[in-house]
Scaffold this motif. Structure first.
Motif: not given
Length: 342
Positions: A247-265
């Motif tokens: 569960a912690a890994l899933a939450a980590s992946c979700l939040l990281m991908s959200m952050g990456q979406s903003f950072l790549f923009r």
């Protein structure tokens, strides 16, 4: 104030705040994973591999949702992406491995200097040009974050009550952790500027760049897994033996991908230096909130550092984004499309 009232200024502010919020929560989950006992911790390469695949999947879903043709975003030049993603993979691997030896807030202090290797890499690898105010503000930002973290007695989660500062690194294991975090910084100074150069030549969209970087990163992680202790069944078994870890890994992946979406923009709009400044500001906020959480009073050095960080961040961002030398956005490392690293 005219810049902040413009649509470009508002878009930048919202994107930066989105990255801050996502990565702040990601940092909390990372501390949770770090706090697990050694037998329940995942190998760093597993975390990198799963996160990369998840982010690539998010980029693919975004590509389809935006109505573009093709199942996945178009691929970018082979050789360049291999170099960018290799440095990106090593950056994350070194960063994750360092957390086995040092606490997360100490890693934040080291990574607060990210803007400096990115600036140097921009000069050497991408042939970016920067003004003296940009260089001085970048150095001031990094120094202020470190000064805040080291300028008072701060107790962080997972630090011993008998070690009130919580940021000491006097054991061989801690020194190894600092070395790994520093190697992660070197990789930051490679992949960011190379993305600047790629974007000037190819003009990828944020989603396209995010997809390519993470697909290639997952390939690097898959190849390296057997050599880094992540190629065995036992290394992965903790995921199905411990639902809390999954569960912690899933939450980590979700939040990281959200952050990456903003950072790549931010990356395709403003360049790697501004991305590093935004993430450095987020690291400062992480340490600042950790201090407030534990109800510690600030020394005058820390208060000076707080104003130094956010003042330098605001001045650097405003100066870069108001530059009229480039048609599309932030500093002299800006990219040519209006459409991208803890």
């Amino acid at each position: 104030m005219q810049f902040w009232r413009s649509s470009r200024g508002s878009s930048f502010a919202l994107t930066a705040l989105g990255a801050w919020a996502s990565l702040l929560l990601y940092g909390l989950v990372t501390e949770q994973l770090q706090g697990l006992s050694s037998e329940h911790r995942l190998q760093p390469t597993i975390v990198v591999l799963v996160s990369a695949l998840f982010s690539a999947a998010v980029a693919t879903a975004t590509h389809r949702w935006e109505g573009h043709s093709g199942i996945t975003p178009p691929l970018l030049p082979f050789r360049t992406m291999a170099m960018i993603s290799g440095a990106y993979f090593l950056c994350h691997t070194f960063g994750q491995a360092s957390l086995k030896h040092i606490i997360f807030p100490l890693q934040v202090v080291v990574k607060s200097c990210k803007s400096i290797p990115v600036l140097l890499g921009g000069l050497l690898l991408a042939r970016n040009s920067y003004t003296w105010p940009e260089i001085l503000l970048t150095v001031a930002l990094s120094v202020s974050v470190a000064a805040f973290s080291m300028g008072g007695s701060v107790t962080f989660k997972h630090s011993s009550a008998s070690e009130p500062h919580g940021l000491k690194a006097e054991t061989p294991s801690a020194l190894l952790g600092l070395l790994l975090a520093s190697l992660s910084l070197v990789c930051d100074g490679i992949y960011g500027p190379l993305q600047d150069k790629l974007s000037r030549e190819v003009r990828p969209t944020a989603v396209q760049l995010m997809f390519n970087v993470h697909v290639w990163e997952s390939l690097w992680a898959a190849v390296a897994s057997p050599f880094l202790g992540a190629g065995t069944v036992s290394a992965w078994a903790v995921l199905w033996r411990q639902p809390a870890v999954l569960a912690a890994l899933a939450a980590s992946c979700l939040l990281m991908s959200m952050g990456q979406s903003f950072l790549f923009r931010l990356q395709v709009q403003h360049g790697s230096l501004v991305v590093s400044l935004v993430t450095t500001g987020r690291k400062m906020l992480t340490v600042f909130l950790s201090t407030l959480w534990f109800e510690h009073s600030f020394t005058w050095v820390q208060w000076a550092a707080v104003f130094g960080v956010f003042g330098a961040l605001a001045a650097q961002t405003l100066s870069s984004c108001r530059s009229k030398a480039k048609p599309m956005g932030c500093n002299h490392s800006s990219l040519h499309s209006d459409t991208k690293q803890a």
